[in-house]
Design an enzyme around this catalytic site. Sequence first.
Site, PDB file in Angstrom:
ATOM      1  CG  HIS A 108     -14.286 -26.692 -38.810  1.00  0.00           C
ATOM      2  ND1 HIS A 108     -14.179 -26.022 -39.663  1.00  0.00           N
ATOM      3  CD2 HIS A 108     -12.934 -26.674 -38.824  1.00  0.00           C
ATOM      4  CE1 HIS A 108     -12.826 -25.447 -40.472  1.00  0.00           C
ATOM      5  NE2 HIS A 108     -12.191 -26.105 -40.025  1.00  0.00           N
ATOM      6  CD  GLU A 109     -11.597 -29.201 -35.417  1.00  0.00           C
ATOM      7  OE1 GLU A 109     -10.601 -29.834 -36.079  1.00  0.00           O
ATOM      8  OE2 GLU A 109     -11.834 -27.854 -35.551  1.00  0.00           O
ATOM      9  CG  MET A 164      -5.906 -30.650 -34.105  1.00  0.00           C
ATOM     10  SD  MET A 164      -4.856 -30.236 -36.521  1.00  0.00           S
ATOM     11  CE  MET A 164      -4.647 -31.607 -36.767  1.00  0.00           C
ATOM     12  CD  GLU A 165      -7.721 -31.313 -39.105  1.00  0.00           C
ATOM     13  OE1 GLU A 165      -6.913 -29.989 -39.815  1.00  0.00           O
ATOM     14  OE2 GLU A 165      -8.210 -29.948 -38.265  1.00  0.00           O
ATOM     15  CD  GLU A 206      -8.231 -25.710 -41.938  1.00  0.00           C
ATOM     16  OE1 GLU A 206      -9.296 -25.605 -41.262  1.00  0.00           O
ATOM     17  OE2 GLU A 206      -7.582 -26.247 -41.744  1.00  0.00           O
TER      18      GLU A 206
END
Length: 837
Positions: A328-329, A294-295, A351
């Site tokens: 990605h995060e 989770m970012e 996303e």
Amino acid sequence: MSLFKKCLHCFQKSRTPSRTESHFKGQPRLPKFAVPKRYDIHLTPDVAACKFVGSVSIDLDIVADTRFLVLNAAELSINPGSVSFSNLTSSKVFKASKVGMVEADEILVLDFAETLPKGMGVLAIGFNGILNDKMKGFYRSTYEHNGEKKNMAVTQFEPVYARQCFPCWDEAAFKAKFKMTLLDVPSELVALSNMPVIEEKLHGHLKTVYYQQSPVMSTYLVAAVIGLFDYIEAHTSDGIKVRVYCQVGKANQGKFALGVAVQTLGFYKDYLDIPYPLPKLDMVAIPDFAAGAMENYGLVTYRETALLYDDQHSAAANKQRVATVVAHELAHQWFGNLVTMEWWTDLWLNEGFATWMSYLAKDKLFPEWKIWTQFFDQESSEGLRLDGLAESHPIEVEVNHASEIDEIFDMISYKKGASIIRMLRDYLGGQNFQSQFLYSGSRGDGHWIIPMTFCCGEYTSRKSFLLEKKSETHNIKDFLSDTNKSSDPAHSWIKLNVEQIGFFRVKYDEGLAAKLRYAIENKNLSVTDRLGILDDSFAICMARQMSLTSLLTFMDAYREELEHTVLSNLIKITDKVGRVVADARPELMNYIKQFFIGLFLYSAEKLGWDPKQGESHLDAMSRGDIFTALAMLGHKETLNEATSRFHAFLDNRNTPLLHPDIRKAAYVAVMQKVSSSNKAGYESLLRVYREADLSQEKTRVLGSLTSSPDQGIILEALNFALSSEVRSQDAVFGLAVSKEGREVAWKWLKDNWDRIWATYGNGHLLTRFVSSVVSPFASTEKVKEVKQFFANRTKPSMNRTLKQSIEQVRINAKWVQNIGKEKDLAETVKKLAIRKN
């Protein structure tokens, strides 16, 4: 009359709490009477007792005449006497005359006796709550330290769970600044939030921690973590402090992720020409975590498997997984955190861009991974698979209520979103396609413009155009070179969608397909094009627009394939084809298995069981995949060698005979010989699970236990997955049952549904349970049974996945019927089975 005026008129007519609350019931979004500008949050968590007390002061801009304030709250006990509003231009304090909750819509309605003055003011609310075990909101995670079980407190607020920690305007567009204070934290624990610590005040064995105020951000990005951690740190070239936090004793496992993070932040800064906006970045490995990561702004939380890498016991695939998730995060720190979607309808931008950007970063950091070749297999192919269902959805999908948001965190938002972005980048200004592809075989009514590319006989001859009509004719004679015009079969092929940049399927006629098959056998096509043709052919066969006979003949061209991405896709296809043939033509299964074994023996012999000095990262991943596939197919030599190496591993966990890359293959091989009357291998694997400290090792074992063909063992393994020994987010790894275990898994799901429902309130995990168990079936009778069972056992977050799973069963059933009618299939399969490389 505007909706706002209608609502306000109704509110002022009624003074009863029930009437007041009823006016807001069912409204999809919060009214905009007031806009939050700043939150001052005080939380006092009791990690031992699993509860917390809190207060929040919210700077509000009252923008319309109202005596009501409506915001989000869920699973909190509000102290009515604590609720007040103070106007900044006067000393008057307004006390709430009524405090009401609409639990179904998770809103808190505050009714004041008189109209609140416009302009800036402060809303104060006191509350308390429970540190739940659902891996969302403000929750508890467990770990062991010195043999003692302990709790940590963790937040997970995306998409709409901040309201379970403090009352707030819990919609992405209501951005504000946040100042966090954590009180009465045990002094030995680490307490983290989005921003750096300003001050810690000790009082006895407790401490109060004050944090800097955050920049403007959405509520779903607020975060706090309290627990016992080790950490390692480094700095970026411009001085950003980056830390990886993990359980005590595991700090060295964070080194790889730390290096990736430091380099990735620098790459994104240069590529986007925008610096990372916060003074620090913390990344924390959480033992119990529903998603991959989770970012949260400045405090990114991860599953342990997505952040930690062990040089001795992690596989090459684990290494790539860590790099992928970290990249990605961190992309989200720009795409999502700095710039945020107005509402969850636009989740795909959030996303999709983070997924696409992560490939840019990985390609920069690890060019030897050939990551853009992997993009099609890992992103586009999976996105196309889900998009082939009528129950799919557009990348931009209307979300009417917060309860629907979990449904769209799927492969369309992530993988199709990233694929569309890649396609648009390649063909600036192009959009999308001719006729919608559906596995059902019907023609969808969608019609798009699509950027099309093709080449003829060689890659130097490439043409691009926009396909704007349902049908167009292009004369390629003038486009062909002298080489192309010759009768040389090596140069007579035509390939559409060069390098699989476009997000669409391509179907070739028999003549063109035969030429492509020749080109594949003779290595005249690029890796990505070999992969794309294979993937398209399988999808078209499932849609019953190509016979299985033709597909198998086409697959035979891949006998000497050595590239990881192509082999990975071939393995997935053989598994799915094997399952459907078992239903349609069980008498052919032995021949099918022999054919599939023949497809993989060449690569298995080239790779060997042991790592080779200087071999590529991709070869290391292929080794594990190939031998796992051969073990599942029952290849005798593979089973014997894998079992022998497993026993050496049981005697010595550091033996070089069972490298982490091939452990899954060995575990699967062991389970092929396990039965209810001979459980020794099963018990040995459980011992490996129980003794393992690395989460990646535990999930490897879990993913192997249900691969046994013995139904009694499958049931025992499923029950183990729901036991207290398995963290709830990991249980889904234990659902990968063999084809013999489908009915066992379905009965088990029904028998344990109440428990699963209670444990997996998180929509994402619940839908994975349903999809994993339901989708492999292939009969219309099963559709009726599934629909009947879930008729009154569903929730909004799983509706779309349930419909997709049921549709997949229908597609499988039609495919089975079609295969059953193929006249030449038996003869073709027998010939392929005895053919030598």
